[in-house]
Design a protein around this motif. Structure first.
Motif, mmCIF file in Angstrom:
data_model
loop_
_atom_site.group_PDB
_atom_site.id
_atom_site.type_symbol
_atom_site.label_atom_id
_atom_site.label_comp_id
_atom_site.label_asym_id
_atom_site.label_seq_id
_atom_site.Cartn_x
_atom_site.Cartn_y
_atom_site.Cartn_z
ATOM 1 N N UNK A 1 0.820 -1.224 0.000
ATOM 2 C CA UNK A 1 0.000 0.000 0.000
ATOM 3 C C UNK A 1 0.847 1.265 0.000
ATOM 4 N N UNK A 2 2.024 1.211 0.606
ATOM 5 C CA UNK A 2 2.906 2.384 0.647
ATOM 6 C C UNK A 2 3.681 2.603 -0.650
ATOM 7 N N UNK A 3 3.890 1.547 -1.415
ATOM 8 C CA UNK A 3 4.760 1.649 -2.586
ATOM 9 C C UNK A 3 4.051 1.548 -3.928
ATOM 10 N N UNK A 4 2.797 1.142 -3.928
ATOM 11 C CA UNK A 4 2.094 0.968 -5.203
ATOM 12 C C UNK A 4 0.632 1.337 -5.036
ATOM 13 N N UNK A 5 0.075 1.929 -6.092
ATOM 14 C CA UNK A 5 -1.348 2.237 -6.078
ATOM 15 C C UNK A 5 -1.864 2.307 -7.508
ATOM 16 N N UNK A 6 -3.162 2.284 -7.624
ATOM 17 C CA UNK A 6 -3.812 2.408 -8.918
ATOM 18 C C UNK A 6 -3.754 3.862 -9.379
ATOM 19 N N UNK A 7 -3.963 4.109 -10.665
ATOM 20 C CA UNK A 7 -3.926 5.494 -11.165
ATOM 21 C C UNK A 7 -4.904 6.434 -10.466
ATOM 22 N N UNK A 8 -5.997 5.894 -9.909
ATOM 23 C CA UNK A 8 -6.961 6.744 -9.215
ATOM 24 C C UNK A 8 -6.593 6.972 -7.749
ATOM 25 N N UNK A 9 -5.442 6.433 -7.320
ATOM 26 C CA UNK A 9 -4.981 6.622 -5.955
ATOM 27 C C UNK A 9 -5.450 5.565 -4.966
ATOM 28 N N UNK A 10 -6.277 4.639 -5.412
ATOM 29 C CA UNK A 10 -6.750 3.569 -4.530
ATOM 30 C C UNK A 10 -5.719 2.448 -4.431
ATOM 31 N N UNK A 11 -5.894 1.630 -3.422
ATOM 32 C CA UNK A 11 -5.000 0.483 -3.234
ATOM 33 C C UNK A 11 -5.209 -0.554 -4.331
ATOM 34 N N UNK A 12 -4.155 -1.282 -4.611
ATOM 35 C CA UNK A 12 -4.224 -2.390 -5.558
ATOM 36 C C UNK A 12 -5.047 -3.510 -4.921
ATOM 37 N N UNK A 13 -5.991 -4.102 -5.666
ATOM 38 C CA UNK A 13 -6.767 -5.208 -5.104
ATOM 39 C C UNK A 13 -5.850 -6.315 -4.610
ATOM 40 N N UNK A 14 -6.099 -6.759 -3.388
ATOM 41 C CA UNK A 14 -5.228 -7.750 -2.768
ATOM 42 C C UNK A 14 -6.078 -8.783 -2.036
ATOM 43 N N UNK A 15 -5.752 -10.040 -2.258
ATOM 44 C CA UNK A 15 -6.462 -11.145 -1.622
ATOM 45 C C UNK A 15 -5.506 -11.838 -0.653
ATOM 46 N N UNK A 16 -6.036 -12.276 0.462
ATOM 47 C CA UNK A 16 -5.244 -12.959 1.489
ATOM 48 C C UNK A 16 -5.531 -14.451 1.403
ATOM 49 N N UNK A 17 -4.472 -15.257 1.256
ATOM 50 C CA UNK A 17 -4.638 -16.700 1.162
ATOM 51 C C UNK A 17 -4.030 -17.388 2.370
ATOM 52 N N UNK A 18 -4.860 -18.188 3.027
ATOM 53 C CA UNK A 18 -4.453 -18.965 4.197
ATOM 54 C C UNK A 18 -4.076 -20.358 3.696
#
Length: 165
Positions: A66-83
């Motif tokens: 979240x600190x190093x990458x974002x979408x062009x609109x400034x939102x976070x990159x979609x991220x899924x958590x896998x257990x």
């Protein structure tokens, strides 16, 4: 770091080609993650359900993303958590903990997986790709087509041959 390509059969006609960059959660690569995140459209953070330290490190990796990458609109990159390793009985991280953690840290969703048995891996990728496609379609602003002079594009009555012939 490892790199691979995976093809998903999206529909009867369409296939999606994924480029997967695995940074393996190794702390020694943290200074280089900005390079790996560049141009990313989605992210998977995976941990081992039999290791509480693996689970706790997920917060660090999600914050780094979240600190190093974002979408062009400034939102976070979609991220899924896998257990991962849900096939093992020595589980130390509860589903309730994962659910709470996922929601409070901005993950799209979370899923239990077993890389060994192939459980939920395809489903997780499809879910992430669906979100990426939804986000990308909302970012794609239609551009008006340029007005073109038919005489320039046509062949007849065009002695300068600026068109197709």
């Amino acid at each position: 770091m490892d790199f691979s390509v995976k093809l998903l059969q999206w529909s009867d006609k369409d296939r999606v080609r994924l480029q997967l960059w695995d940074i393996a959660g190794q702390e020694r690569f943290i200074s280089m993650t900005r390079i790996y995140y560049k141009g990313a459209l989605g992210c998977v953070v995976m941990f081992d359900v039999t290791s509480s330290s693996s689970f706790l490190n997920c917060r660090h990796w999600k914050q780094d993303l979240d600190n190093k990458a974002m979408l062009p609109n400034g939102h976070s990159i979609p991220c899924i958590l896998l257990a991962n390793k849900c096939d093992l009985s020595q589980r130390v991280v509860s589903a309730e903990s994962i659910d709470s953690f996922s929601k409070s840290n901005g993950f799209l969703t979370w899923m239990e997986t077993s890389a060994k048995e192939g459980k939920n891996i395809g489903e997780a990728m499809r879910r992430l790709v669906q979100e990426i496609m939804t986000v990308q379609s909302s970012l794609d602003v239609p551009h008006p087509e340029p007005q073109q002079d038919i005489q320039q594009l046509g062949c007849e009555n065009n002695s300068r041959r600026l068109g197709c012939c």
